[in-house]
Design an enzyme around this catalytic site. Structure first.
Site, PDB file in Angstrom:
ATOM      1  N   CYS A  54      -2.810 -67.624  45.746  1.00 58.52           N
ATOM      2  CA  CYS A  54      -3.658 -66.542  45.217  1.00 58.52           C
ATOM      3  C   CYS A  54      -2.800 -65.399  44.676  1.00 58.52           C
ATOM      4  CB  CYS A  54      -4.568 -66.037  46.336  1.00 58.52           C
ATOM      5  SG  CYS A  54      -5.678 -64.738  45.784  1.00 58.52           S
ATOM      6  N   CYS A  58      -3.242 -59.084  49.352  1.00 59.59           N
ATOM      7  CA  CYS A  58      -3.882 -58.710  50.620  1.00 59.59           C
ATOM      8  C   CYS A  58      -2.871 -58.936  51.761  1.00 59.59           C
ATOM      9  CB  CYS A  58      -5.136 -59.555  50.842  1.00 59.59           C
ATOM     10  SG  CYS A  58      -6.200 -59.574  49.379  1.00 59.59           S
ATOM     11  N   CYS A  61      -3.166 -61.798  54.388  1.00 60.63           N
ATOM     12  CA  CYS A  61      -3.643 -63.136  54.007  1.00 60.63           C
ATOM     13  C   CYS A  61      -2.551 -64.189  53.817  1.00 60.63           C
ATOM     14  CB  CYS A  61      -4.483 -63.043  52.736  1.00 60.63           C
ATOM     15  SG  CYS A  61      -5.265 -64.639  52.366  1.00 60.63           S
ATOM     16  N   CYS A  98     -19.689 -72.497  54.703  1.00 61.47           N
ATOM     17  CA  CYS A  98     -19.126 -71.464  53.837  1.00 61.47           C
ATOM     18  C   CYS A  98     -17.869 -72.015  53.165  1.00 61.47           C
ATOM     19  CB  CYS A  98     -18.792 -70.225  54.659  1.00 61.47           C
ATOM     20  SG  CYS A  98     -18.030 -68.930  53.660  1.00 61.47           S
ATOM     21  N   CYS A 130     -22.907 -71.080  51.666  1.00 54.31           N
ATOM     22  CA  CYS A 130     -22.298 -69.768  51.422  1.00 54.31           C
ATOM     23  C   CYS A 130     -21.005 -70.007  50.651  1.00 54.31           C
ATOM     24  CB  CYS A 130     -22.005 -69.110  52.764  1.00 54.31           C
ATOM     25  SG  CYS A 130     -21.088 -67.561  52.626  1.00 54.31           S
ATOM     26  N   CYS A 190     -23.126 -61.173  52.719  1.00 56.16           N
ATOM     27  CA  CYS A 190     -22.311 -61.228  53.925  1.00 56.16           C
ATOM     28  C   CYS A 190     -21.076 -60.386  53.656  1.00 56.16           C
ATOM     29  CB  CYS A 190     -21.926 -62.686  54.206  1.00 56.16           C
ATOM     30  SG  CYS A 190     -20.737 -62.868  55.547  1.00 56.16           S
ATOM     31  N   ARG A 262     -21.410 -61.033  63.008  1.00 56.26           N
ATOM     32  CA  ARG A 262     -20.689 -62.279  63.329  1.00 56.26           C
ATOM     33  C   ARG A 262     -19.361 -61.996  64.028  1.00 56.26           C
ATOM     34  NH1 ARG A 262     -20.371 -64.649  58.512  1.00 56.26           N
ATOM     35  NH2 ARG A 262     -22.474 -65.450  58.780  1.00 56.26           N
TER      36      ARG A 262
HETATM   37  N1  SAM Z   1     -10.301 -64.828  47.981  1.00 53.80           N
HETATM   38  C1  SAM Z   1     -11.588 -64.447  48.364  1.00 53.80           C
HETATM   39  C2  SAM Z   1     -11.673 -63.001  48.811  1.00 53.80           C
HETATM   40  O1  SAM Z   1     -10.660 -62.409  49.140  1.00 53.80           O
HETATM   41  O2  SAM Z   1     -12.789 -62.481  48.858  1.00 53.80           O
HETATM   42  C3  SAM Z   1     -12.205 -65.319  49.448  1.00 53.80           C
HETATM   43  C4  SAM Z   1     -11.343 -65.834  50.576  1.00 53.80           C
HETATM   44  S1  SAM Z   1     -10.624 -64.603  51.653  1.00 53.80           S
HETATM   45  C5  SAM Z   1      -9.494 -65.562  52.585  1.00 53.80           C
HETATM   46  C6  SAM Z   1     -11.977 -64.188  52.735  1.00 53.80           C
HETATM   47  C7  SAM Z   1     -11.743 -63.189  53.831  1.00 53.80           C
HETATM   48  O3  SAM Z   1     -10.983 -63.749  54.893  1.00 53.80           O
HETATM   49  C8  SAM Z   1     -10.964 -61.924  53.517  1.00 53.80           C
HETATM   50  O4  SAM Z   1     -11.743 -60.982  52.862  1.00 53.80           O
HETATM   51  C9  SAM Z   1     -10.581 -61.443  54.905  1.00 53.80           C
HETATM   52  O5  SAM Z   1     -11.563 -60.577  55.401  1.00 53.80           O
HETATM   53  C10 SAM Z   1     -10.525 -62.720  55.724  1.00 53.80           C
HETATM   54  N2  SAM Z   1      -9.158 -63.013  56.174  1.00 53.80           N
HETATM   55  C11 SAM Z   1      -8.155 -63.515  55.431  1.00 53.80           C
HETATM   56  N3  SAM Z   1      -7.033 -63.640  56.154  1.00 53.80           N
HETATM   57  C12 SAM Z   1      -7.317 -63.205  57.407  1.00 53.80           C
HETATM   58  C13 SAM Z   1      -6.558 -63.072  58.608  1.00 53.80           C
HETATM   59  N4  SAM Z   1      -5.275 -63.392  58.657  1.00 53.80           N
HETATM   60  N5  SAM Z   1      -7.175 -62.592  59.702  1.00 53.80           N
HETATM   61  C14 SAM Z   1      -8.498 -62.253  59.641  1.00 53.80           C
HETATM   62  N6  SAM Z   1      -9.255 -62.356  58.544  1.00 53.80           N
HETATM   63  C15 SAM Z   1      -8.684 -62.805  57.426  1.00 53.80           C
HETATM   64  C1  DTB Z   2     -14.813 -63.880  57.160  1.00 53.74           C
HETATM   65  O1  DTB Z   2     -15.220 -62.716  57.351  1.00 53.74           O
HETATM   66  N1  DTB Z   2     -13.886 -64.477  57.876  1.00 53.74           N
HETATM   67  C2  DTB Z   2     -13.639 -65.825  57.377  1.00 53.74           C
HETATM   68  C3  DTB Z   2     -14.674 -65.947  56.232  1.00 53.74           C
HETATM   69  N2  DTB Z   2     -15.282 -64.658  56.206  1.00 53.74           N
HETATM   70  C4  DTB Z   2     -14.273 -66.397  54.917  1.00 53.74           C
HETATM   71  C5  DTB Z   2     -12.235 -66.085  57.042  1.00 53.74           C
HETATM   72  C6  DTB Z   2     -11.254 -65.837  58.171  1.00 53.74           C
HETATM   73  C7  DTB Z   2      -9.928 -66.281  57.711  1.00 53.74           C
HETATM   74  C8  DTB Z   2      -8.895 -66.227  58.784  1.00 53.74           C
HETATM   75  C9  DTB Z   2      -7.560 -66.634  58.296  1.00 53.74           C
HETATM   76  C10 DTB Z   2      -7.484 -68.055  57.813  1.00 53.74           C
HETATM   77  O2  DTB Z   2      -7.956 -68.990  58.506  1.00 53.74           O
HETATM   78  O3  DTB Z   2      -6.896 -68.280  56.754  1.00 53.74           O
HETATM   79 FE1  SF4 Z   3      -6.484 -64.018  47.784  1.00 53.61          FE
HETATM   80 FE2  SF4 Z   3      -6.361 -64.010  50.430  1.00 53.61          FE
HETATM   81 FE3  SF4 Z   3      -6.775 -61.750  49.143  1.00 53.61          FE
HETATM   82 FE4  SF4 Z   3      -8.716 -63.643  49.184  1.00 53.61          FE
HETATM   83  S1  SF4 Z   3      -7.927 -62.487  50.930  1.00 53.61           S
HETATM   84  S2  SF4 Z   3      -8.030 -62.435  47.418  1.00 53.61           S
HETATM   85  S3  SF4 Z   3      -7.434 -65.479  49.168  1.00 53.61           S
HETATM   86  S4  SF4 Z   3      -4.919 -63.014  49.013  1.00 53.61           S
END
Ligand code: SAM
Ligand code: DTB
Ligand code: SF4
Length: 336
Positions: A54, A58, A61, A98, A130, A190, A262
Site C-alpha cells: 500500500c 499509516c 500498518c 469483511c 462489508c 462502520c 466492536r
Molecule cells: N486500506 C484501507 C484503509 O486504510 O481504510 C482498508 C484496510 S486498513 C488495514 C483497515 C483498518 O485496519 C485501519 O484503518 C486500522 O484502523 C486497522 N489496522 C491496521 N493495522 C492495524 C494494527 N496494526 N493494529 C490495529 N489496527 C490496525
Molecule cells: C477494524 O477496525 N479492524 C480490522 C478491520 N476494521 C478492517 C482490521 C484490524 C487489522 C489488524 C492488523 C492486521 O491484521 O493486519
Molecule cells: Fe494502506 Fe494500511 Fe493505511 Fe489501509 S491502513 S491505507 S492498508 S497503509
C-alpha cells in the site's frame, strides 16, 4: 430509552471517560441492557482480498509498502477463494464477512470489478457483506450498494489533532468525505479507531466526539487495540491496558447508545475475563476467525467456547433488514 445525541462536547465525553471505573461499567451496562438483545454478539470475519504494497504511510500498518514487515504480499484473490472463506466463516458462526484491500483508494479498474463480483457472490450466501478498501467516491459507493454491500469500514483511527503524527499521505477530511459518500449510498457505516498509538486521552475523547457528532452515528464503531508489528514505526509501542479498552468501549456505548461497539483487534492478548469485562461495558461485536487481516486472532472454536461460558449468542444476519430495503431506511430515519 437513551436519547441519541449529536452534540456531545469534549467536556461531557471526558467526564464520562474519567468516571470511576466500576461506575462507568455499570452505567454503560445499563445503557446496553436497555437493548433487549444485549446478549447477542455480532460476529464478523475478515479476509484480506489484496494484501500489502500500500502506498500510504499509516504508522501502525504492516501493509504499507514503505515498511519492511514480512507481510505475505499478494494481488487480488480469486473470487472462489473468497467464497470458500465466507462459507467457512458462516459455519463458524459469522453473520458478516469483511473484505479488506491494502489500497489508498478505490480505482475504477478491473480489480474493483472483481471486488464487485465478490460482494455479489458473498451476498448470495445470505451473509452481510462489508468492505474496507480505502477512500471512495460517491459513484463508487453507489456501485457497491447496488452490488448488495451491507456495510463499509473506514476508520478515523485517532483524533483530527493527532492525525498527522500517524498518517501524512491523506487528511482527516478525506476520511470524513468517504464516510459521507458511504452514508449517501445508504450503506451501513462502520468507523472507529485504534488505541495504543501513543495518543493522549484527549485524542481519544476528540475522536469519540467526531464520531458521535456525525449527522448520524455509525452503525458500528470498532475499537482496536494496536497490534504492534515489527518493521512499522509503532513496533515498540507498549501494549494498551485492558482498562483503557474498557473505558473506550463504555464511553462509546454511552454516547452512541444504538451503535454496535466492536471489540476489535487485540483479543489474542486478552484473557476471557478481560473480554468479559468489555462485553459487560457494552461491546456487542467481535472479529472472529484465526486471522484479522494479516495478524493472528482467536479461532472460531475458542470464541464459541467463550460464548458458551458467558451466555452470549451470535447475532443472525440481516436482523435490521437488507441494504436499501424499506426497513433499513425507516430505521435510519428513526435513529436521526
Ligand atoms: N486500506 C484501507 C484503509 O486504510 O481504510 C482498508 C484496510 S486498513 C488495514 C483497515 C483498518 O485496519 C485501519 O484503518 C486500522 O484502523 C486497522 N489496522 C491496521 N493495522 C492495524 C494494527 N496494526 N493494529 C490495529 N489496527 C490496525
Ligand atoms: C477494524 O477496525 N479492524 C480490522 C478491520 N476494521 C478492517 C482490521 C484490524 C487489522 C489488524 C492488523 C492486521 O491484521 O493486519
Ligand atoms: Fe494502506 Fe494500511 Fe493505511 Fe489501509 S491502513 S491505507 S492498508 S497503509
Amino acid at each position: 430509552m437513551n436519547e441519541v445525541r449529536h452534540d456531545w462536547t469534549k467536556e461531557e465525553i471526558s467526564e464520562i471517560y474519567h468516571t470511576p471505573l466500576l461506575d462507568l461499567i455499570y452505567r454503560a451496562a445499563t445503557v446496553h441492557r436497555e437493548n433487549k438483545d444485549y446478549a447477542e454478539v455480532q460476529i464478523s470475519s475478515l479476509i484480506s482480498v489484496k494484501t500489502g504494497g500500500c502506498p500510504e504511510d499509516c504508522a501502525y500498518c504492516p501493509q504499507a509498502a514503505r515498511y519492511q514487515t514480512g507481510v505475505n504480499v499478494h494481488a487480488i484473490l480469486p473470487k472462489e477463494e473468497v467464497v470458500a472463506a465466507a462459507q467457512k466463516a458462516k459455519a463458524g458462526g459469522a453473520s458478516r464477512l469483511c473484505m479488506g484491500a491494502a489500497w489508498r483508494e478505490v480505482r475504477d479498474n478491473r480489480d474493483f470489478d472483481k471486488v464487485i463480483e465478490m460482494v455479489q457472490a458473498v451476498n448470495e450466501l445470505d451473509m452481510e457483506v462489508c468492505c474496507t478498501l480505502g477512500m471512495l467516491t460517491e459513484s463508487q459507493a453507489q456501485r457497491l450498494a447496488d452490488a448488495g454491500l451491507y456495510a463499509y469500514n473506514h476508520n478515523l483511527d485517532t483524533s483530527e489533532e493527532d492525525y498527522k503524527r500517524i498518517i501524512t499521505t491523506r487528511t482527516y477530511n478525506d476520511r470524513l468525505k468517504t464516510l459521507e459518500h458511504v452514508r449517501k449510498a445508504k450503506i451501513s457505516v462502520c468507523s472507529g479507531g485504534i488505541i495504543g498509538l501513543g495518543e493522549t486521552v484527549e485524542d481519544r475523547i476528540s475522536m469519540l466526539k467526531t464520531l458521535s457528532n456525525l449527522p448520524k452515528h455509525p452503525e458500528s464503531v470498532p475499537v482496536n487495540a494496536l497490534v504492534p508489528v515489527e518493521g512499522t514505526p509503532l513496533a515498540e509501542q507498549p501494549r494498551v491496558s485492558v482498562w483503557d479498552m474498557v473505558r473506550m468501549i463504555a464511553t462509546a456505548r454511552i454516547i452512541m447508545p444504538r451503535t454496535v461497539v466492536r471489540l476489535s483487534a487485540g483479543r489474542t492478548e486478552m484473557s476471557t475475563v478481560e473480554q468479559a469485562l468489555c462485553f459487560m461495558a457494552g461491546a456487542s461485536s467481535i472479529f472472529a476467525g484465526e486471522k484479522l487481516l494479516t495478524t493472528p486472532n482467536p479461532s472460531f472454536d475458542e470464541d464459541m467456547a467463550m460464548f458458551e461460558l458467558l451466555g452470549l449468542t451470535p447475532r443472525k444476519a440481516f436482523k435490521n433488514g437488507r441494504p436499501n430495503q424499506q426497513e433499513v431506511k425507516e430505521e435510519a430515519a428513526a435513529a436521526l
